[in-house]
Design a protein around this motif. Structure first.
Motif, mmCIF file in Angstrom:
data_model
loop_
_atom_site.group_PDB
_atom_site.id
_atom_site.type_symbol
_atom_site.label_atom_id
_atom_site.label_comp_id
_atom_site.label_asym_id
_atom_site.label_seq_id
_atom_site.Cartn_x
_atom_site.Cartn_y
_atom_site.Cartn_z
ATOM 1 N N GLY A 1 0.818 -1.205 0.000
ATOM 2 C CA GLY A 1 0.000 0.000 0.000
ATOM 3 C C GLY A 1 0.855 1.261 0.000
ATOM 4 N N THR A 2 0.358 2.311 0.644
ATOM 5 C CA THR A 2 1.083 3.587 0.703
ATOM 6 C C THR A 2 2.204 3.502 1.731
ATOM 7 N N VAL A 3 3.405 3.843 1.289
ATOM 8 C CA VAL A 3 4.593 3.774 2.132
ATOM 9 C C VAL A 3 5.275 5.139 2.113
ATOM 10 N N VAL A 4 5.692 5.609 3.287
ATOM 11 C CA VAL A 4 6.464 6.849 3.397
ATOM 12 C C VAL A 4 7.913 6.482 3.666
ATOM 13 N N PHE A 5 8.811 7.035 2.860
ATOM 14 C CA PHE A 5 10.235 6.716 3.018
ATOM 15 C C PHE A 5 11.025 8.015 3.144
ATOM 16 N N LEU A 6 11.483 8.298 4.348
ATOM 17 C CA LEU A 6 12.350 9.442 4.601
ATOM 18 C C LEU A 6 13.352 9.033 5.670
ATOM 19 N N THR A 7 14.599 8.881 5.263
ATOM 20 C CA THR A 7 15.648 8.431 6.170
ATOM 21 C C THR A 7 16.661 9.544 6.386
ATOM 22 N N GLN A 8 17.578 9.313 7.302
ATOM 23 C CA GLN A 8 18.612 10.303 7.559
ATOM 24 C C GLN A 8 19.508 10.497 6.343
ATOM 25 N N GLY A 9 19.780 9.410 5.608
ATOM 26 C CA GLY A 9 20.594 9.537 4.400
ATOM 27 C C GLY A 9 19.910 10.362 3.335
ATOM 28 N N LEU A 10 18.623 10.137 3.105
ATOM 29 C CA LEU A 10 17.886 10.920 2.119
ATOM 30 C C LEU A 10 17.785 12.369 2.547
ATOM 31 N N GLN A 11 17.547 12.618 3.820
ATOM 32 C CA GLN A 11 17.480 13.995 4.306
ATOM 33 C C GLN A 11 18.814 14.709 4.121
ATOM 34 N N TYR A 12 19.918 14.004 4.372
ATOM 35 C CA TYR A 12 21.239 14.613 4.187
ATOM 36 C C TYR A 12 21.448 15.004 2.728
ATOM 37 N N ASN A 13 21.036 14.166 1.798
ATOM 38 C CA ASN A 13 21.179 14.489 0.377
ATOM 39 C C ASN A 13 20.294 15.659 -0.025
ATOM 40 N N LEU A 14 19.094 15.722 0.525
ATOM 41 C CA LEU A 14 18.212 16.853 0.230
ATOM 42 C C LEU A 14 18.807 18.161 0.752
ATOM 43 N N GLU A 15 19.429 18.125 1.924
ATOM 44 C CA GLU A 15 20.073 19.332 2.452
ATOM 45 C C GLU A 15 21.244 19.757 1.564
ATOM 46 N N LEU A 16 22.002 18.786 1.051
ATOM 47 C CA LEU A 16 23.089 19.125 0.133
ATOM 48 C C LEU A 16 22.547 19.785 -1.133
ATOM 49 N N LEU A 17 21.441 19.260 -1.656
ATOM 50 C CA LEU A 17 20.874 19.794 -2.892
ATOM 51 C C LEU A 17 20.327 21.203 -2.719
ATOM 52 N N LEU A 18 19.668 21.448 -1.608
ATOM 53 C CA LEU A 18 18.900 22.683 -1.462
ATOM 54 C C LEU A 18 19.591 23.758 -0.629
ATOM 55 N N PHE A 19 20.382 23.349 0.369
ATOM 56 C CA PHE A 19 20.850 24.340 1.331
ATOM 57 C C PHE A 19 22.367 24.429 1.483
ATOM 58 N N ARG A 20 23.072 23.319 1.537
ATOM 59 C CA ARG A 20 24.458 23.343 2.004
ATOM 60 C C ARG A 20 25.477 22.883 0.965
ATOM 61 N N GLY A 21 25.059 22.297 -0.124
ATOM 62 C CA GLY A 21 25.998 21.770 -1.107
ATOM 63 C C GLY A 21 26.613 22.849 -1.981
ATOM 64 N N PRO A 22 27.616 22.480 -2.779
ATOM 65 C CA PRO A 22 28.267 23.475 -3.658
ATOM 66 C C PRO A 22 27.337 24.040 -4.720
ATOM 67 N N GLY A 23 26.362 23.276 -5.187
ATOM 68 C CA GLY A 23 25.424 23.788 -6.186
ATOM 69 C C GLY A 23 24.045 24.009 -5.633
ATOM 70 N N ALA A 24 23.938 24.271 -4.332
ATOM 71 C CA ALA A 24 22.640 24.406 -3.673
ATOM 72 C C ALA A 24 21.939 25.693 -4.087
ATOM 73 N N LEU A 25 20.638 25.733 -3.812
ATOM 74 C CA LEU A 25 19.856 26.930 -4.130
ATOM 75 C C LEU A 25 20.249 28.100 -3.242
ATOM 76 N N PHE A 26 20.697 27.831 -2.029
ATOM 77 C CA PHE A 26 21.191 28.893 -1.158
ATOM 78 C C PHE A 26 22.679 29.092 -1.419
ATOM 79 N N GLN A 27 23.078 30.336 -1.658
ATOM 80 C CA GLN A 27 24.481 30.616 -1.941
ATOM 81 C C GLN A 27 25.306 30.753 -0.670
ATOM 82 N N ASN A 28 24.658 30.986 0.450
ATOM 83 C CA ASN A 28 25.331 31.003 1.756
ATOM 84 C C ASN A 28 24.287 30.686 2.818
ATOM 85 N N ALA A 29 24.631 30.926 4.065
ATOM 86 C CA ALA A 29 23.753 30.510 5.161
ATOM 87 C C ALA A 29 22.529 31.400 5.329
#
Length: 539
Positions: free
Chosen positions: A168-196
């Motif tokens: 059925g319906t399954v929700v999947f959100l782990t610490q590894g996936l959250q870390y990758n999302l933070e890299l993509l959006l906030f903290r990574g070299p190509g993130a949407l945020f250019q600084n803090a």
């Protein structure tokens, strides 16, 4: 991390398992002893023995894993050193600027620290762009990225909900996936945020949305490929860490796997805007026991009958083996007898967890209301349907078994790359639009999520008491009354805070409504009289 790597390498290369398992007789004449039993030092290769380093050099796989571990350990070391420097600056700021010595820090609440910080701003103007800092400004700076994440989960923007056959319906959100999302959006070299504190300027222009979405989608795929290449290393680490962390606890208390915990998705779903981590932990901790009582109120009669029989069979065999060992301890020397005792004890404990308490009173609606009193969020279709299996399964997505948490973390190195490569890129344009439409720049604070401003006119829901006082479209409304509930919680926690005019009007109308309801509501003793039923229900 260093201990796990060294200990695992030692177990792989420096232990003679033929001697340990008595597959090869040990020549005691070489050591000048007449011992008949094998001891642990006999099975461990001594330090000068050439076989131990020889096994390491002979295995390219072990060398590769050790090199990857060394690189990761150096990265962690640099990160820890940077964190220590940051913590030292924070410590100095508390001592010199806020006049709070380290030994007295545990005696101060967060509200006291916050009050000293606002008083310091009025005296020395730490933030040069504005004269005074409000409680909301401070929370915006601390929780900038967390507020964005809470809003994206609230708007169902992230692809973390899947429909699978049989499950059925399954929700999947782990610490590894959250870390990758933070890299993509906030903290990574190509993130949407250019600084803090600042979003990249091109993310605020509507004309660049498709180009940015294509770039973000490519970054997602590349990050997913990198996760796929590192999957063996990460998976091995997850297996080792889980084994070393939980094996002893499971042996000592097998029922611990049946305990529950708030899932990572549940923590984001139930979190208010501008709610600090320690406030969230305290609130969910208060709701832990009511949530456990609600989930335990469901039971399967067929499963209970099977568990009783399996527990009886395993317990009978276990009782005989224990009686034999009491009669003659030499029984313990029989091969695999300790393994049998351990496994039978595990089966008995797991079987008992499926047998419901015969004294439990089944009142799911009242139990779910007690959960709601602490977690504050509940989908509309749960109302009046607390006894349905669908409600329980959705609640289990927020309040999961510890065994499910461990399994998800073990599967995360395999599933996270697939989500990054296949599920996330189609959402790239929606993510770019979200950051452009729901980002506002606040003087002295920087770019923040507009939901965190707690403005019911911009993000209120007409189903709540802000009807007629909101201009928000369905796209801009927060789901499940997130804006209104966050506003209520923040206003209660910070009574001196001055909310925006529409939000202040909403709060005043809410207070009037609560007072009217309190005067017309029946006495508490008529709603839930004291007695045997109430005592059983509330226990």
């Amino acid at each position: 991390f260093l201990f796990v790597v060294i200990f695992t390498t030692f177990l792989l290369c420096c232990v003679d398992y033929d001697v340990l398992f008595a597959n090869r007789p040990l020549n005691h004449s070489q050591t000048g002893t007449d011992r008949a039993k094998v001891t642990l030092p006999d099975a461990v290769l001594p330090a000068p023995h050439p076989l131990c380093p020889g096994r390491i050099r002979a295995s390219g796989w072990i060398i590769f894993m050790l090199v990857m571990a060394a690189v990761f350990w150096l990265y962690r070391l640099v990160k820890v050193l940077c964190s220590v420097l940051g913590y030292w600056e924070i410590r100095s700021f508390y001592i010199k600027a806020l006049n709070i010595p380290s030994e007295a820090l545990c005696n101060h609440s967060w509200q006291e620290v916050q009050a000293r910080l606002m008083a310091l701003q009025r005296r020395q103007q730490l933030c040069v762009h504005k004269k005074e800092l409000t409680e909301l400004d401070i929370h915006h700076r601390i929780l900038r990225f967390q507020n964005y994440t809470v809003a994206m989960v609230n708007k169902s923007l992230l692809p973390i909900r899947f429909r699978l056959p049989l499950l059925g319906t399954v929700v999947f959100l782990t610490q590894g996936l959250q870390y990758n999302l933070e890299l993509l959006l906030f903290r990574g070299p190509g993130a949407l945020f250019q600084n803090a504190w600042s979003l990249r300027p091109q993310c605020k222009r509507a004309g660049a949305r498709r180009e940015l979405a294509q770039q973000l989608a490519r970054t997602m795929v590349l990050l997913g490929v990198a996760n796929l290449l590192l999957c063996p290393c990460v998976l091995l680490w997850q297996l080792l860490y889980a084994f070393f962390s939980y094996a002893e606890g499971i042996k000592r208390e097998p029922g611990s796997l049946g305990a529950r915990r708030w899932s990572l998705y549940g923590r984001h779903y139930l979190r208010h805007f501008n709610e600090l981590s320690h406030e969230l932990r305290a609130r969910l901790s208060r709701g832990y026991k009511p949530a456990t009582n609600y989930m335990n109120s469901f039971s399967s009669p067929l499963l209970a009958v099977l568990a009783k029989n399996v527990g009886f069979f395993a317990g009978s065999i276990l009782a005989v083996l224990i009686a034999l060992t009491v009669y003659d301890e030499d029984v313990l020397t029989v091969q695999h007898i300790l393994t049998a005792l351990t496994l039978l004890g595990l089966v008995v404990t797991v079987s008992r967890s499926f047998i419901p308490d015969e004294h439990t009173v089944w009142c799911p609606e009242q139990l779910l209301q007690r959960v709601l009193a602490h977690v504050h969020y509940m989908p509309d279709h749960w109302q009046g349907n607390a006894s349905r299996a669908e409600t329980r399964s959705e609640m289990a997505q927020l309040f999961q078994y510890k065994a499910v948490f461990i399994l998800e973390e073990l599967l995360s190195p395999i599933i996270t790359p697939l989500i990054l490569i296949f599920a996330l890129p189609p959402r790239a344009l929606d993510i770019i639009d979200f950051f452009r439409n729901f980002t506002v720049e606040v003087v002295g604070v920087g770019d923040i999520c507009s939901f965190a401003q707690l403005d019911v006119r911009s993000h209120g829901n007409p189903q709540w008491l802000s009807a007629g006082h909101t201009e928000a479209s369905a796209y801009r409304q927060a789901e499940d009354g997130k804006t209104e509930l966050s506003l209520m919680r923040f206003a209660i926690a910070h009574p001196r805070w001055q909310p925006p005019r529409p939000s202040e009007l909403f709060l005043s109308q809410l207070k009037e409504q609560v007072q009217r309801d309190a005067t017309t509501a029946p006495p508490a003793r008529q709603v839930l009289p004291e007695g045997t039923l109430a005592t059983s229900l509330l226990s």
